[in-house]
Design a protein around this motif. Sequence first.
Motif, PDB file in Angstrom:
ATOM      1  N   THR A 140       0.838  -1.210   0.000  1.00  0.00           N
ATOM      2  CA  THR A 140       0.000   0.000   0.000  1.00  0.00           C
ATOM      3  C   THR A 140       0.867   1.252   0.000  1.00  0.00           C
ATOM      4  O   THR A 140       0.565   2.239  -0.694  1.00  0.00           O
ATOM      5  N   ARG A 141       1.960   1.218   0.759  1.00  0.00           N
ATOM      6  CA  ARG A 141       2.884   2.368   0.734  1.00  0.00           C
ATOM      7  C   ARG A 141       3.473   2.540  -0.651  1.00  0.00           C
ATOM      8  O   ARG A 141       3.579   3.654  -1.172  1.00  0.00           O
ATOM      9  N   TRP A 142       3.882   1.420  -1.269  1.00  0.00           N
ATOM     10  CA  TRP A 142       4.454   1.503  -2.619  1.00  0.00           C
ATOM     11  C   TRP A 142       3.422   2.035  -3.609  1.00  0.00           C
ATOM     12  O   TRP A 142       3.764   2.806  -4.501  1.00  0.00           O
ATOM     13  N   LYS A 143       2.180   1.601  -3.451  1.00  0.00           N
ATOM     14  CA  LYS A 143       1.110   2.062  -4.348  1.00  0.00           C
ATOM     15  C   LYS A 143       0.954   3.573  -4.273  1.00  0.00           C
ATOM     16  O   LYS A 143       0.620   4.231  -5.253  1.00  0.00           O
ATOM     17  N   ASN A 144       1.241   4.128  -3.083  1.00  0.00           N
ATOM     18  CA  ASN A 144       1.159   5.577  -2.873  1.00  0.00           C
ATOM     19  C   ASN A 144       2.502   6.275  -3.098  1.00  0.00           C
ATOM     20  O   ASN A 144       2.703   7.413  -2.656  1.00  0.00           O
ATOM     21  N   ASP A 145       3.417   5.571  -3.800  1.00  0.00           N
ATOM     22  CA  ASP A 145       4.749   6.114  -4.118  1.00  0.00           C
ATOM     23  C   ASP A 145       5.553   6.480  -2.878  1.00  0.00           C
ATOM     24  O   ASP A 145       6.368   7.412  -2.897  1.00  0.00           O
ATOM     25  N   ASP A 146       5.318   5.745  -1.811  1.00  0.00           N
ATOM     26  CA  ASP A 146       6.069   5.963  -0.585  1.00  0.00           C
ATOM     27  C   ASP A 146       7.104   4.840  -0.438  1.00  0.00           C
ATOM     28  O   ASP A 146       6.779   3.715  -0.084  1.00  0.00           O
ATOM     29  N   PHE A 147       8.376   5.171  -0.741  1.00  0.00           N
ATOM     30  CA  PHE A 147       9.455   4.182  -0.666  1.00  0.00           C
ATOM     31  C   PHE A 147      10.483   4.567   0.409  1.00  0.00           C
ATOM     32  O   PHE A 147      11.631   4.151   0.355  1.00  0.00           O
ATOM     33  N   THR A 148      10.022   5.350   1.368  1.00  0.00           N
ATOM     34  CA  THR A 148      10.948   5.808   2.402  1.00  0.00           C
ATOM     35  C   THR A 148      11.474   4.652   3.259  1.00  0.00           C
ATOM     36  O   THR A 148      12.560   4.758   3.835  1.00  0.00           O
ATOM     37  N   ASN A 149      10.709   3.574   3.343  1.00  0.00           N
ATOM     38  CA  ASN A 149      11.137   2.420   4.151  1.00  0.00           C
ATOM     39  C   ASN A 149      11.570   1.243   3.275  1.00  0.00           C
ATOM     40  O   ASN A 149      11.539   0.099   3.733  1.00  0.00           O
ATOM     41  N   ILE A 150      11.969   1.521   2.028  1.00  0.00           N
ATOM     42  CA  ILE A 150      12.250   0.450   1.080  1.00  0.00           C
ATOM     43  C   ILE A 150      13.361  -0.486   1.562  1.00  0.00           C
ATOM     44  O   ILE A 150      13.314  -1.692   1.336  1.00  0.00           O
ATOM     45  N   VAL A 151      14.379   0.065   2.245  1.00  0.00           N
ATOM     46  CA  VAL A 151      15.469  -0.783   2.747  1.00  0.00           C
ATOM     47  C   VAL A 151      14.927  -1.757   3.792  1.00  0.00           C
ATOM     48  O   VAL A 151      15.228  -2.957   3.759  1.00  0.00           O
ATOM     49  N   ASP A 152      14.123  -1.234   4.719  1.00  0.00           N
ATOM     50  CA  ASP A 152      13.514  -2.094   5.738  1.00  0.00           C
ATOM     51  C   ASP A 152      12.540  -3.099   5.110  1.00  0.00           C
ATOM     52  O   ASP A 152      12.461  -4.253   5.549  1.00  0.00           O
ATOM     53  N   ASP A 153      11.805  -2.646   4.070  1.00  0.00           N
ATOM     54  CA  ASP A 153      10.869  -3.544   3.388  1.00  0.00           C
ATOM     55  C   ASP A 153      11.627  -4.725   2.780  1.00  0.00           C
ATOM     56  O   ASP A 153      11.218  -5.886   2.916  1.00  0.00           O
ATOM     57  N   HIS A 154      12.725  -4.402   2.095  1.00  0.00           N
ATOM     58  CA  HIS A 154      13.544  -5.451   1.492  1.00  0.00           C
ATOM     59  C   HIS A 154      14.074  -6.404   2.553  1.00  0.00           C
ATOM     60  O   HIS A 154      13.961  -7.630   2.442  1.00  0.00           O
ATOM     61  N   ASN A 155      14.658  -5.853   3.585  1.00  0.00           N
ATOM     62  CA  ASN A 155      15.300  -6.689   4.593  1.00  0.00           C
ATOM     63  C   ASN A 155      14.298  -7.495   5.415  1.00  0.00           C
ATOM     64  O   ASN A 155      14.626  -8.572   5.934  1.00  0.00           O
ATOM     65  N   TYR A 156      13.059  -7.022   5.482  1.00  0.00           N
ATOM     66  CA  TYR A 156      12.015  -7.768   6.191  1.00  0.00           C
ATOM     67  C   TYR A 156      11.715  -9.082   5.454  1.00  0.00           C
ATOM     68  O   TYR A 156      11.758 -10.166   6.053  1.00  0.00           O
ATOM     69  N   VAL A 157      11.413  -8.979   4.147  1.00  0.00           N
ATOM     70  CA  VAL A 157      11.089 -10.209   3.402  1.00  0.00           C
ATOM     71  C   VAL A 157      12.347 -11.053   3.192  1.00  0.00           C
ATOM     72  O   VAL A 157      12.294 -12.290   3.205  1.00  0.00           O
ATOM     73  N   TRP A 158      13.463 -10.398   2.982  1.00  0.00           N
ATOM     74  CA  TRP A 158      14.750 -11.096   2.812  1.00  0.00           C
ATOM     75  C   TRP A 158      15.081 -11.904   4.065  1.00  0.00           C
ATOM     76  O   TRP A 158      15.547 -13.044   3.989  1.00  0.00           O
ATOM     77  N   GLY A 159      14.797 -11.338   5.232  1.00  0.00           N
ATOM     78  CA  GLY A 159      15.051 -12.041   6.483  1.00  0.00           C
ATOM     79  C   GLY A 159      14.154 -13.253   6.650  1.00  0.00           C
ATOM     80  O   GLY A 159      14.601 -14.314   7.116  1.00  0.00           O
ATOM     81  N   ILE A 160      12.878 -13.120   6.271  1.00  0.00           N
ATOM     82  CA  ILE A 160      11.952 -14.251   6.353  1.00  0.00           C
ATOM     83  C   ILE A 160      12.437 -15.392   5.461  1.00  0.00           C
ATOM     84  O   ILE A 160      12.282 -16.568   5.795  1.00  0.00           O
ATOM     85  N   GLN A 161      13.080 -15.022   4.343  1.00  0.00           N
ATOM     86  CA  GLN A 161      13.565 -16.040   3.408  1.00  0.00           C
ATOM     87  C   GLN A 161      14.936 -16.606   3.805  1.00  0.00           C
ATOM     88  O   GLN A 161      15.513 -17.392   3.061  1.00  0.00           O
ATOM     89  N   GLY A 162      15.441 -16.173   4.941  1.00  0.00           N
ATOM     90  CA  GLY A 162      16.680 -16.774   5.443  1.00  0.00           C
ATOM     91  C   GLY A 162      17.909 -15.920   5.303  1.00  0.00           C
ATOM     92  O   GLY A 162      19.032 -16.374   5.570  1.00  0.00           O
ATOM     93  N   GLY A 163      17.756 -14.654   4.877  1.00  0.00           N
ATOM     94  CA  GLY A 163      18.909 -13.767   4.763  1.00  0.00           C
ATOM     95  C   GLY A 163      19.510 -13.462   6.124  1.00  0.00           C
ATOM     96  O   GLY A 163      18.779 -13.263   7.096  1.00  0.00           O
ATOM     97  N   THR A 164      20.845 -13.435   6.182  1.00  0.00           N
ATOM     98  CA  THR A 164      21.496 -13.256   7.497  1.00  0.00           C
ATOM     99  C   THR A 164      22.528 -12.137   7.530  1.00  0.00           C
ATOM    100  O   THR A 164      22.751 -11.520   8.564  1.00  0.00           O
ATOM    101  N   ASP A 165      23.221 -11.861   6.404  1.00  0.00           N
ATOM    102  CA  ASP A 165      24.263 -10.834   6.454  1.00  0.00           C
ATOM    103  C   ASP A 165      24.371 -10.134   5.102  1.00  0.00           C
ATOM    104  O   ASP A 165      23.692 -10.488   4.139  1.00  0.00           O
TER     105      ASP A 165
END
Length: 201
Positions: A140-165
């Motif tokens: 919903t944030r992306w739909k509203n062109d709000d990418f201020t948390n894009i790094v956290d968004d990436h790392n959130y799903v990346w972490g769920i998928q097993g990302g560690t470092d």
Amino acid sequence: MNNRGKITVIIVIAIVAASALILYFLKLGVEEKLENEKQSLKEDQSEHIEQAEQVEPTVQNEEKKEISYTNPFGNKIEPQEIEEINVLNYIHWMSHQKVNAENKWGFYEITDERIDWLLDALDQAGHSIFNTENYKEILTRWKNDDFTNIVDDHNYVWGIQGGTDEKSGKATGVLNEEQEQKYIENTEEVNEMYKDEESSE
């Protein structure tokens, strides 16, 4: 010729005339029947043609509807079939467009169509997918062109998928407009890679 002979001649003439009349009327009846059958056949043919003309547009419209409703990520998964791994991949790979990371595997360009499709899929999935509300909040944030948390968004799903470092692909910053455009232009989308694999089989 006596009277008896005259009567015989008259009777023969009457019989011949009657036979001719009977044959004439029989012929008229057969012709009328044939004409009626021809007319009936024409009407049946016209009715079948009209029915075919009515059915054909319906079939074409159904085909168009089926073709138009496709997964914008380029694979065969429909909204009602979506699983959490699909949601994670779609969000993760779209976020690569805007983040800086040492390693980035997979890419989908962010589009309104893809965001809307994914939000609709999450609505249909309901509680069958964990973290649905978090995924919807990101989209919903992306739909509203709000990418201020894009790094956290990436790392959130990346972490769920097993990302560690960082070496395994953790996002460390945001790309500027020029870097983002260059990444889009020079990176092959996942769906294009799938097409290449299918064409080589």
